[in-house]
Each structure stands twice: as C-alpha cells, then as structure tokens.
Design a protein around this motif. Structure first.
Motif, PDB file in Angstrom:
ATOM      1  N   THR A 155      46.338 -60.186 -45.714  1.00  0.00           N
ATOM      2  CA  THR A 155      45.869 -59.467 -46.906  1.00  0.00           C
ATOM      3  C   THR A 155      46.958 -59.315 -47.958  1.00  0.00           C
ATOM      4  O   THR A 155      46.707 -58.788 -49.032  1.00  0.00           O
ATOM      5  CB  THR A 155      45.369 -58.058 -46.513  1.00  0.00           C
ATOM      6  N   GLY A 156      48.163 -59.768 -47.647  1.00  0.00           N
ATOM      7  CA  GLY A 156      49.267 -59.579 -48.587  1.00  0.00           C
ATOM      8  C   GLY A 156      50.092 -60.833 -48.778  1.00  0.00           C
ATOM      9  O   GLY A 156      51.318 -60.789 -48.634  1.00  0.00           O
ATOM     10  N   TRP A 157      49.423 -61.955 -49.081  1.00  0.00           N
ATOM     11  CA  TRP A 157      50.162 -63.196 -49.321  1.00  0.00           C
ATOM     12  C   TRP A 157      51.054 -63.011 -50.557  1.00  0.00           C
ATOM     13  O   TRP A 157      50.622 -62.491 -51.576  1.00  0.00           O
ATOM     14  CB  TRP A 157      49.196 -64.351 -49.553  1.00  0.00           C
ATOM     15  N   PRO A 158      52.335 -63.401 -50.481  1.00  0.00           N
ATOM     16  CA  PRO A 158      53.256 -63.123 -51.586  1.00  0.00           C
ATOM     17  C   PRO A 158      52.822 -63.767 -52.897  1.00  0.00           C
ATOM     18  O   PRO A 158      52.421 -64.929 -52.931  1.00  0.00           O
ATOM     19  CB  PRO A 158      54.587 -63.725 -51.109  1.00  0.00           C
ATOM     20  N   ALA A 159      52.918 -63.008 -53.960  1.00  0.00           N
ATOM     21  CA  ALA A 159      52.526 -63.493 -55.283  1.00  0.00           C
ATOM     22  C   ALA A 159      53.406 -64.667 -55.692  1.00  0.00           C
ATOM     23  O   ALA A 159      54.623 -64.660 -55.469  1.00  0.00           O
ATOM     24  CB  ALA A 159      52.651 -62.364 -56.305  1.00  0.00           C
ATOM     25  N   GLY A 160      52.784 -65.665 -56.288  1.00  0.00           N
ATOM     26  CA  GLY A 160      53.528 -66.818 -56.790  1.00  0.00           C
ATOM     27  C   GLY A 160      53.842 -67.870 -55.752  1.00  0.00           C
ATOM     28  O   GLY A 160      54.414 -68.915 -56.093  1.00  0.00           O
ATOM     29  N   VAL A 161      53.503 -67.624 -54.492  1.00  0.00           N
ATOM     30  CA  VAL A 161      53.765 -68.599 -53.430  1.00  0.00           C
ATOM     31  C   VAL A 161      52.506 -69.432 -53.204  1.00  0.00           C
ATOM     32  O   VAL A 161      51.432 -68.876 -52.999  1.00  0.00           O
ATOM     33  CB  VAL A 161      54.173 -67.889 -52.119  1.00  0.00           C
ATOM     34  N   PRO A 162      52.619 -70.764 -53.253  1.00  0.00           N
ATOM     35  CA  PRO A 162      51.428 -71.591 -53.023  1.00  0.00           C
ATOM     36  C   PRO A 162      50.937 -71.442 -51.590  1.00  0.00           C
ATOM     37  O   PRO A 162      51.641 -70.929 -50.720  1.00  0.00           O
ATOM     38  CB  PRO A 162      51.927 -73.017 -53.303  1.00  0.00           C
ATOM     39  N   LEU A 163      49.717 -71.914 -51.335  1.00  0.00           N
ATOM     40  CA  LEU A 163      49.145 -71.800 -49.999  1.00  0.00           C
ATOM     41  C   LEU A 163      49.570 -72.952 -49.087  1.00  0.00           C
ATOM     42  O   LEU A 163      49.346 -72.892 -47.871  1.00  0.00           O
ATOM     43  CB  LEU A 163      47.614 -71.746 -50.086  1.00  0.00           C
ATOM     44  N   TYR A 179      58.944 -61.834 -43.643  1.00  0.00           N
ATOM     45  CA  TYR A 179      58.228 -63.113 -43.666  1.00  0.00           C
ATOM     46  C   TYR A 179      57.999 -63.546 -45.113  1.00  0.00           C
ATOM     47  O   TYR A 179      58.165 -64.718 -45.470  1.00  0.00           O
ATOM     48  CB  TYR A 179      56.875 -62.939 -42.969  1.00  0.00           C
ATOM     49  N   ALA A 180      57.619 -62.586 -45.964  1.00  0.00           N
ATOM     50  CA  ALA A 180      57.327 -62.909 -47.357  1.00  0.00           C
ATOM     51  C   ALA A 180      58.548 -63.490 -48.065  1.00  0.00           C
ATOM     52  O   ALA A 180      58.433 -64.397 -48.891  1.00  0.00           O
ATOM     53  CB  ALA A 180      56.831 -61.665 -48.090  1.00  0.00           C
ATOM     54  N   ASP A 181      59.749 -62.989 -47.734  1.00  0.00           N
ATOM     55  CA  ASP A 181      60.956 -63.507 -48.372  1.00  0.00           C
ATOM     56  C   ASP A 181      61.231 -64.938 -47.935  1.00  0.00           C
ATOM     57  O   ASP A 181      61.667 -65.773 -48.742  1.00  0.00           O
ATOM     58  CB  ASP A 181      62.152 -62.615 -48.030  1.00  0.00           C
ATOM     59  N   LEU A 182      60.979 -65.241 -46.675  1.00  0.00           N
ATOM     60  CA  LEU A 182      61.132 -66.617 -46.205  1.00  0.00           C
ATOM     61  C   LEU A 182      60.208 -67.546 -46.990  1.00  0.00           C
ATOM     62  O   LEU A 182      60.623 -68.626 -47.431  1.00  0.00           O
ATOM     63  CB  LEU A 182      60.826 -66.679 -44.710  1.00  0.00           C
ATOM     64  N   LEU A 183      58.955 -67.142 -47.170  1.00  0.00           N
ATOM     65  CA  LEU A 183      57.991 -67.970 -47.900  1.00  0.00           C
ATOM     66  C   LEU A 183      58.390 -68.128 -49.368  1.00  0.00           C
ATOM     67  O   LEU A 183      58.253 -69.208 -49.952  1.00  0.00           O
ATOM     68  CB  LEU A 183      56.595 -67.354 -47.791  1.00  0.00           C
ATOM     69  N   ARG A 184      58.897 -67.065 -49.960  1.00  0.00           N
ATOM     70  CA  ARG A 184      59.313 -67.128 -51.361  1.00  0.00           C
ATOM     71  C   ARG A 184      60.499 -68.069 -51.548  1.00  0.00           C
ATOM     72  O   ARG A 184      60.590 -68.772 -52.562  1.00  0.00           O
ATOM     73  CB  ARG A 184      59.652 -65.731 -51.873  1.00  0.00           C
ATOM     74  N   GLU A 185      61.414 -68.095 -50.600  1.00  0.00           N
ATOM     75  CA  GLU A 185      62.541 -69.019 -50.709  1.00  0.00           C
ATOM     76  C   GLU A 185      62.077 -70.465 -50.574  1.00  0.00           C
ATOM     77  O   GLU A 185      62.568 -71.359 -51.276  1.00  0.00           O
ATOM     78  CB  GLU A 185      63.609 -68.692 -49.668  1.00  0.00           C
TER      79      GLU A 185
END
Length: 319
Positions: A37-45, A118-124
C-alpha cells in the motif's frame, strides 16, 4: 458433542491458526507488507540495471565480488582480485561492513550506507545505483553473504540480484526481506563523489565525504563537497569542507571565495572567520587577516584555542 458443533469449532480453530500464521509472517516481512500500500513515489514498477557487470565469487569472497560489481558500474576499473586484500579477512573467511564502506575511498569513490528501509533500496535502484546488500542465506545456521541488487518487478513480486555464481538470481520480495532483515537491513551504494545518492541526508553524506577526504585523492573530495554544497546551499559543514580541500590543494583564492560566501549566510560563525583569516594570511594579506580575526574573539567558543593560534600566526608574520 454434535458433529456440526465440532466441525464449527474445528473451522474456528483453523481460522484462528491461519490468522496467527499470517500475523507471524507479517512480523517477519513488515516492509514487504508495507510496500503493498506504500510503493515509493517516483519509483517505477519494473526496473533492471542490466549494465551492472557480473563477477562470480570465489570461495568465501562474495564481498570483493559484490563490491567490484558496484565499483565498476560507478566507473572504477577494478576486479575482485584487486579488492581481496582490501576487504577480505582470512581469519573470518569474509568481509566486514566497515571494510566494504572504506574500500571505495581508495579509488576516488564514495561508499554510502543506506537507511534500513526497503523503500530506500528501491529509490536508489531507480536512481541507477545498484545496491550491495548483506544477507543470511543459511538454511539452519547463519551463512552471511553479499550480493548486488540490480532490479525488481512489482507485478511478480521479484527482486533481481547478481549473487554467488548466478548473474540473474530471481528472489521473491518476501524471501529477500527475510534474508536481508537478518543482517539489520544493511545496504550500501557506491557512487562518484558528485553523484549524491537519491536517499542521502546532509549529515550522512558529509560523514561519508569526510572519510573520502581522509583516504582519497584531494580532487575527488573537492568534487564531493561541491556537489554537497549545490544540493544543500545553506550547509555550513559543506562550505567549510570544500574550503579546506581547496586550501589543501593550493587554490587559496577559491577557498577564500567559498568562505566569504558562507560568511554572508553565517556572519557570526567563528569557524568561518578563523578559516578565512588563516587563508588571507596564507595569501600574504596579514593586515586584513588580523582585522578579521579580531571579530572572532569569543572566549566561550569551543574554537577559541584555534582562534588564538591563528591570531599568533598572523602577528608573527606581520612582525
């Protein structure tokens, strides 16, 4: 007891057990659950950094292999064999995180530890930074392992890794978190000094640059502090760090310019006044330096000793 009553009780027990198991599972993978429910903003799927090189690891040497992949992607021509002596500890048959973070500095790069999110890993990853992670991949006993995450696919819930002998390992989000959580969600990225990680904070990035300034070439540290000051224009530590590196490299005019610009933002900073006075004196402008250092006469300042030392130096040069 009637059969229907027993059946209802059995069903209630089964439902309660299922709820308990699901709750237990969610405590094991809380960040995976939160991503639903909280996929990081600006990160593609979906994303895969296919250009990340792959080096199969030697015995117990996943650290050098993983680090070489990240460093080569960042632009350093290194191979795992070169890094073995820098990060691998034979007595431990592995690499400690402190060595993993320190090694890139010797090659003019910055190793930056991510927050345990986890969100920071995806953003990087979305910022084109492959992420080195520490996992426990043991079945019964702990088995620590470094791998490089280079992609993900939200639709299938899959993380993509360069790991061990596999150039493209697919791992479910949930299982990846279980292995990653065991090591405290430890993760790092390797970047050029001017390429600030997407999730970096001012304090943590400047701490990483301080390590580079102590261990790496001066030119790399200058690039890093310039980038920091561009992202955080009101950062006093970034201005002081940049001026110090310029001064150490002999660029006194530019160092003085950086300090003057910072003084316009922080006119009462004893550190800036002292450092600018020192720089002016080193340029041979001792009368101007003495007039400036007199503005920093604060006996309560933690830098009062440095100010007195700078003033004595200026006075000696004037004599």
């Amino acid at each position: 007891m009637p059969a229907t009553s027993a059946l209802r009780r059995a069903r209630r027990f089964a439902l309660a057990a299922a709820v308990f198991l699901l709750a237990g599972c969610s405590t094991l993978i809380p960040q995976t659950v939160a991503l639903r429910t909280g996929w990081p903003a600006g990160v593609p799927l979906q994303l895969e950094l296919a250009q990340v090189p792959f080096f199969p690891q030697g015995d117990y040497q996943c650290g050098p292999a993983a680090l070489a992949m990240a460093m080569q992607f960042a632009g350093a021509p290194v191979r795992p064999e070169l890094l073995v002596g820098e990060v691998w500890l034979p007595a431990r048959r592995g690499s400690l995180q402190v060595e993993m973070l320190a090694a890139p500095r010797r090659h003019g790069l910055v190793g930056y530890r991510l927050e345990a999110r986890y969100a920071d890993l995806l953003r990087e990853l979305a910022a084109d930074h492959p992420v080195v992670v520490l996992q426990d991949v043991g079945l019964l006993l702990p088995e620590w392992h470094y791998a490089v995450v280079n992609g993900f696919d939200y639709a299938s819930g899959t993380m993509l890794l360069r790991s061990g002998l596999q150039s493209r390992q697919e791992m479910p989000f949930s299982y990846f978190e279980r292995t990653w959580r065991a090591g405290g969600y430890w993760a790092m990225v390797v970047t050029q000094p001017e390429d600030i990680p997407a999730t970096a904070t001012e304090a943590r990035w400047l701490e990483a640059l301080l390590g580079l300034a102590r261990a790496g070439p001066n030119e790399a540290a200058v690039r890093g502090y310039r980038a920091a000051l561009a992202r955080w224009p009101d950062s006093l530590p970034a201005a002081v760090g940049l001026a110090n590196q310029l001064h150490a490299g002999g660029a006194l005019d530019e160092a003085a310019g950086v300090l003057r610009g910072a003084l316009r933002r922080f006119p009462h900073s004893v550190v800036l006044i002292n450092n600018l006075a020192q720089t002016l004196s080193d340029q041979g402008r001792n009368a101007e330096a003495l007039a400036l250092i007199d503005q920093a006469q604060d006996p309560q300042s933690p830098f009062a000793g440095e100010v007195r030392s700078t003033r004595r130096l200026i006075e000696e040069r004037l004599r």
